[in-house]
Design an enzyme around this catalytic site. Structure first.
Site, PDB file in Angstrom:
ATOM      1  N   LEU A   1       0.822  -1.211   0.000  1.00 43.64           N
ATOM      2  CA  LEU A   1       0.000   0.000   0.000  1.00 43.64           C
ATOM      3  C   LEU A   1       0.855   1.260   0.000  1.00 43.64           C
ATOM      4  CD1 LEU A   1      -2.715  -1.081   2.606  1.00 43.64           C
ATOM      5  CD2 LEU A   1      -2.692  -1.442   0.130  1.00 43.64           C
TER       6      LEU A   1
ATOM      7  N   GLU B   1       0.527   5.840  -0.982  1.00 46.76           N
ATOM      8  CA  GLU B   1      -0.392   6.979  -0.846  1.00 46.76           C
ATOM      9  C   GLU B   1      -1.614   6.872  -1.770  1.00 46.76           C
ATOM     10  OE1 GLU B   1      -1.131   9.962   0.901  1.00 46.76           O
ATOM     11  OE2 GLU B   1      -0.007   8.743   2.299  1.00 46.76           O
TER      12      GLU B   1
ATOM     13  N   HIS C   1      -3.229   4.088  -2.591  1.00 45.50           N
ATOM     14  CA  HIS C   1      -4.202   3.249  -1.883  1.00 45.50           C
ATOM     15  C   HIS C   1      -4.786   4.018  -0.694  1.00 45.50           C
ATOM     16  CE1 HIS C   1      -1.396   0.120  -3.598  1.00 45.50           C
ATOM     17  NE2 HIS C   1      -2.553  -0.308  -4.039  1.00 45.50           N
TER      18      HIS C   1
ATOM     19  N   LEU D   1       2.130   7.261  -8.497  1.00 45.16           N
ATOM     20  CA  LEU D   1       2.484   6.236  -7.505  1.00 45.16           C
ATOM     21  C   LEU D   1       2.068   4.856  -8.010  1.00 45.16           C
ATOM     22  CD1 LEU D   1       1.728   7.775  -4.012  1.00 45.16           C
ATOM     23  CD2 LEU D   1       3.692   8.039  -5.494  1.00 45.16           C
ATOM     24  N   SER D   2       2.940   3.894  -7.778  1.00 47.78           N
ATOM     25  CA  SER D   2       2.672   2.516  -8.188  1.00 47.78           C
ATOM     26  C   SER D   2       3.458   1.606  -7.254  1.00 47.78           C
ATOM     27  CB  SER D   2       3.162   2.311  -9.627  1.00 47.78           C
ATOM     28  OG  SER D   2       3.312   0.932  -9.894  1.00 47.78           O
TER      29      SER D   2
END
Ligand code: PAF
Length: 292
Positions: free
Chosen positions: A34, A36, A38, A185-186
């Site tokens: 997880l 940011e 998520h 983000l990933s």
């Protein structure tokens, strides 16, 4: 610390209890690791009220044989902590056999929508995503489920699945979360070396070059696609997979831009495959970037 259940039976018991006390059920499906992005889904679910369930399940059926299933990050304790911080009520973390018992043979496929863009590069990916998400819906029985715009095609395909199969779950989409320099983000960003991290910015730069052409009045889809391609292909160490300009409602390729337009890109940076997208609302005379 958020409570954790691992079986469908326990999940159903806890959810039934929440429902009988009058709470609506919110589901945030994740594969863990997880970040940011998520957290923004969790916050949206928390803010909407009700009982928030987070599923943490690295779904094997959405990975191709040469993809990163075995090395996909699984920082479960950190994920649990994050779920607690964001106010989740329950984490559902089933083992693989709970979701796919021996002899499992039923899959869901959105024909025609699952084999373009990501689906063309990752055969079977959306079959796995649709199957596990429908199963999670049937297991948890949510009223609302939360997904990120970062996986734009996933959202479009899942909405189509829900319409076609009369699934009574509302799909809520939250904007892509980016680092200050624009990198989306990933969970796969952890694979990037410092140098690759810099190169990965080519994806967002490419999309923004396409967007800027549209904002400046360009309506020819091929010209916009060329602008996106140009930036990605001009960056050393970045191998473009696809740059697409399609309808955000149907994934159909566009000739002239109008309505909700998705600029989507996939590229390999070193050994890591990354995707990103921007969404535009376009008329003949006006255009704007929209969050979802
Ligand atoms: O977006 C993801 O993390 C996954 O594709 C999902 C929706 C949790 C299904 O495994």
């Amino acid at each position: 610390m958020t409570a954790v259940v691992k079986s469908v039976t326990e999940l159903r018991q806890v959810v039934a209890g929440a429902r009988s006390s009058g709470q609506s059920i919110r589901l945030v499906p994740t594969m863990g690791a997880l970040h940011e992005g998520h957290a923004s889904l969790l916050r949206a679910a928390r803010a909407d009220g009700g009982f928030v369930v987070v599923s943490v399940f690295v779904n094997p059926t959405q990975f191709g044989p040469r993809e990163d299933l075995s090395r996909y990050p699984r920082p479960f304790e950190k994920d649990l902590e994050r779920c607690g911080q964001e106010g989740a009520d329950l984490v559902f973390a089933p083992p693989v056999e709970e979701v796919y018992p021996p002899g499992f043979a039923t899959f869901v496929e959105v024909q025609g929508w699952s084999d373009v863009l990501e689906g063309a590069s990752r055969p079977g990916h959306f079959r796995g995503v649709c199957t596990v998400v429908l199963k999670l819906f049937l297991m948890a029985g949510p009223d609302v489920a939360y997904f990120g715009q970062k996986d734009a095609q996933q959202v479009i395909v899942l909405k189509k699945m829900a319409r076609d199969l009369n699934v009574a779950v509302e799909l809520r989409v939250c904007p892509t979360v980016r680092e200050a320099d624009g990198l989306a983000l990933s969970s796969r960003n952890v694979y990037l070396s410092a140098e690759e991290r810099g190169r990965a910015l080519a994806l967002v730069r490419a999309l923004r070059a396409g967007r800027d052409r549209v904002l400046a009045g360009e309506r020819d889809a091929e010209a916009v696609r060329r602008a996106v391609r140009g930036v990605a292909e001009g960056t050393p160490g970045v191998t473009l997979d696809y740059a697409a300009v399609v309808s955000a409602d149907s994934l159909e390729p566009l000739t002239r831009l109008h309505g909700k337009v998705l600029l989507a890109i996939a590229a390999r940076v070193g050994a890591t495959r990354l995707i990103d997208n921007l969404l535009l609302s376009v008329t003949e005379n006006e255009a704007a970037e929209v969050p979802v």
